[in-house]
Motif scaffolding. Structure first.
Motif, mmCIF file in Angstrom:
data_model
loop_
_atom_site.group_PDB
_atom_site.id
_atom_site.type_symbol
_atom_site.label_atom_id
_atom_site.label_comp_id
_atom_site.label_asym_id
_atom_site.label_seq_id
_atom_site.Cartn_x
_atom_site.Cartn_y
_atom_site.Cartn_z
ATOM 1 N N ALA A 1 -63.983 -24.306 24.878
ATOM 2 C CA ALA A 1 -63.385 -24.698 23.598
ATOM 3 C C ALA A 1 -63.415 -23.533 22.610
ATOM 4 C CB ALA A 1 -64.124 -25.900 23.021
ATOM 5 N N ASP B 1 -60.143 -21.343 21.032
ATOM 6 C CA ASP B 1 -59.929 -21.171 19.593
ATOM 7 C C ASP B 1 -60.070 -19.724 19.141
ATOM 8 O OD1 ASP B 1 -59.423 -23.875 19.281
ATOM 9 O OD2 ASP B 1 -61.496 -24.361 18.746
ATOM 10 N N TYR C 1 -62.871 -17.690 19.300
ATOM 11 C CA TYR C 1 -64.154 -17.281 18.722
ATOM 12 C C TYR C 1 -65.021 -16.499 19.696
ATOM 13 C CZ TYR C 1 -62.926 -20.414 14.961
ATOM 14 O OH TYR C 1 -62.269 -21.015 13.915
#
Length: 81
Positions: free
Chosen positions: A45, A49, A51
């Motif tokens: 996840a 995104d 990160y």
């Protein structure tokens, strides 16, 4: 800025900030006290995104171990000191 993440994801991001050379799934699971599959899901996840990203693979006795590092976007979540 970390408030948008759950407790486990915050912990993983903080561990990666401390270990700029990269952290393996096993190391993250041990340090955060959560299972390897949970770490893997959180990393997927966070990677989607933008990160975190995959770092360099480390040599081990068996297969090379994949590491994960913060991206520039991930580093910007933390205040500059």
């Amino acid at each position: 800025m970390l408030e948008r993440f759950g407790k486990s994801q915050q912990e993983l991001l903080k561990l990666m900030l401390k270990n700029k050379a990269g952290v393996s799934i096993d190391e993250l699971a041990a340090e955060a006290g959560i299972s390897r599959p949970a770490v893997r899901q959180h990393l997927m996840a966070l990677e989607a995104d933008g990160y975190v990203c995959k770092g360099e693979a480390r040599k081990t006795a068996g297969r090379p171990g994949q590491t994960f590092v913060l991206t520039r976007r991930g580093t910007e979540l933390f205040p500059k000191q």
